[in-house]
Structure formats: structure tokens, C-alpha cells
Enzyme design. Structure first.
Site, short mmCIF file in Angstrom:
data_model
loop_
_atom_site.label_atom_id
_atom_site.label_comp_id
_atom_site.label_asym_id
_atom_site.label_seq_id
_atom_site.Cartn_x
_atom_site.Cartn_y
_atom_site.Cartn_z
N SER A 10 21.48 6.03 60.18
CA SER A 10 21.19 4.82 59.93
C SER A 10 20.14 4.16 60.67
O SER A 10 19.68 4.37 61.61
CB SER A 10 22.60 3.85 59.90
OG SER A 10 22.20 2.24 59.80
N TYR A 48 29.20 0.75 65.45
CA TYR A 48 28.59 1.66 64.27
C TYR A 48 26.99 1.92 64.80
O TYR A 48 26.81 3.18 64.70
CB TYR A 48 28.67 0.70 63.03
CG TYR A 48 28.04 1.48 61.88
CD1 TYR A 48 28.70 2.44 61.12
CD2 TYR A 48 26.70 1.21 61.32
CE1 TYR A 48 28.36 3.12 59.93
CE2 TYR A 48 26.08 1.91 60.46
CZ TYR A 48 26.96 2.92 59.74
OH TYR A 48 26.32 3.53 58.63
#
Length: 246
Positions: free
Chosen positions: A153, A166
């Protein structure tokens, strides 16, 4: 968008395991791999979702996939060993592993993030991914040309406020990819790379950005070129690289 056009028989004869294959990017990747000739092992925690993907692949006339219900949050070490043994018995080797499954956890300042929530995200997104990688590596080494693809990400490449566990888990994902890539470089026919999918029309994206118009983002199917490139022979020799799908 990543510029690559996959030939129809790109993945003929390959056995590829996809985690989180029941929906979103995982389902799109599984169907794309099957459409290009691969036997896809659909791994995920919700059997009904996996079965739906299985049915779509079968209906399209692609190689018969396999459904593997497996909960990365609760799986114990011996279950990973049993999974590897089953794959070896049924398929003999593994040519590809797409680490797609992950959870987002609470988006909150670190100060307000509970230890329980932090550890849950790290367990699914990092610990389980490590367990799968290490357990399946011997089967990948039996392939003449194996690829491990990690899902990263943008928040795993530069830290951003409120992305909590995350974001940290995606930094760990990049670290695991780089470590594995360096270890297999020149000693095994295995390569490891990561993909940042970018903003994509998925339920996880909607969870992270509830106010966003999802129609402004590409569908999972539209970002598949880089997923196909990294799983096929055209990326042979490409190792330890961080790719962007868009």
C-alpha cells in the site's frame, strides 16, 4: 495503469494460490489467472464466497480451481503444515503465491489504538503471511519458475497519520518481500515482488474512505495487468521490486 498485455496462454500449466480469493482484488486475480490457463487454489475464510468464484471459473471453461477454506486469523502452525502437505499431494508443486488477504483495522491515532486491535491486524497481515510463505517455500522451490507477490500500500511505503496497524503491517510486508527476495536471489527459481494496488473499487476501500465516490476508482479487473505480469514468465528475473498497479 501498468502497461502490460498478457497473452492468453501466459499461465498454462501453472498452479497458483491466491489468499483472500473470495472477493475484491483476490477474486479478480483468481479469475484472471484461471482465464490465462492457471489452476488456481482459492484460499479464504468464507467458503460461500470462494464457491461463487469457483463456479464462475468453471462456468467460463477455465482449468478447474480448488476451494481451500482457511482462516488466517485463527490458523495454528500445524494447519499450515497440513495445507502444504495437501498441496504437495494434490498438485506436486506450487508456481505462484499471491498474498492478497489483509484486514484494515481501526483508522485512529496510535495513541487511541488498542493493543488488541494492533495485534489482530499484525497477525492477519504479517504473521499469517509469514507462516504461509515459509511453509509453502519448499513447494515453490520445486517449480521451474515461481513467483511470490505481496500486496502492499502507499501507506506501507511512506507513513501516514491515522493508518495505525494497517500502515505498519504494510511496511512489514515490504520488509518481508525484500528479505525473501534477497534470500532466493540466484539460489532458487523463485522471485518476490510487491504490488500497491492503489485506490480500487473494493469494500475495503469503501471502509477506509466512506465519503468517496467509488465510481472514481478503477475496478479490481482493471488493475490486473501487473498481477498477470508478475505471475507469468515475462517477469522472470524481476526480483525485490515494488510495483504500482496504477
Amino acid at each position: 495503469m501498468f502497461d502490460y498485455s498478457a497473452r492468453p496462454d501466459l499461465l498454462n500449466g501453472r498452479v497458483i494460490l491466491v489468499t483472500g480469493a473470495g472477493r475484491g482484488i483476490g477474486a479478480a486475480a483468481a479469475k484472471a489467472y484461471a482465464a490465462h490457463g492457471a489452476t488456481v487454489l482459492l484460499l479464504g475464510k468464507t467458503e460461500a464466497n470462494l464457491t461463487q468464484v469457483y463456479d464462475e471459473i468453471e462456468a467460463a471453461g477455465h482449468p478447474q480451481p480448488a476451494v481451500i477454506p482457511f482462516n488466517l486469523e485463527t490458523a495454528l502452525p500445524h494447519q499450515y503444515d497440513e495445507l502444504a502437505a495437501m498441496i504437495e499431494t494434490e498438485f506436486g508443486h506450487l508456481d505462484g503465491l499471491l498474498h492478497n488477504a489483509s484486514i484494515i483495522g481501526p483508522r485512529t491515532p496510535l495513541e487511541q489504538l488498542s493493543g488488541e486491535n494492533f495485534m489482530r491486524v499484525m497477525h492477519v497481515n504479517v504473521n499469517a503471511m509469514f507462516m504461509l510463505t515459509s511453509t509453502l517455500l519448499p513447494l515453490l522451490k520445486l517449480s521451474k519458475d515461481a513467483s511470490v507477490v505481496f500486496t502492499s500500500s502507499s501507506v506501507g511505503r511512506k507513513g501516514r497519520a491515522y493508518w495505525g496497524a494497517y500502515g505498519v503491517s504494510k511496511f512489514a510486508t515490504e520488509g518481508l518481500m525484500q528479505t525473501l527476495a534477497d534470500e532466493v536471489d540466484t539460489v532458487a527459481a523463485v522471485r518476490a515482488n510487491s504490488i500497491n494496488p492503489g485506490a480500487t473499487r473494493t469494500s475495503m476501500r469503501a471502509q477506509a474512505y466512506p465519503g468517496e465516490n467509488p465510481l472514481n476508482n478503477p475496478t479490481p479487473e482493471e488493475i490486473m495487468p501487473v498481477y498477470l505480469y508478475l505471475m507469468g514468465p515475462d517477469s522472470s528475473g524481476v526480483n525485490g521490486q515494488a510495483f504500482n498497479a496504477q
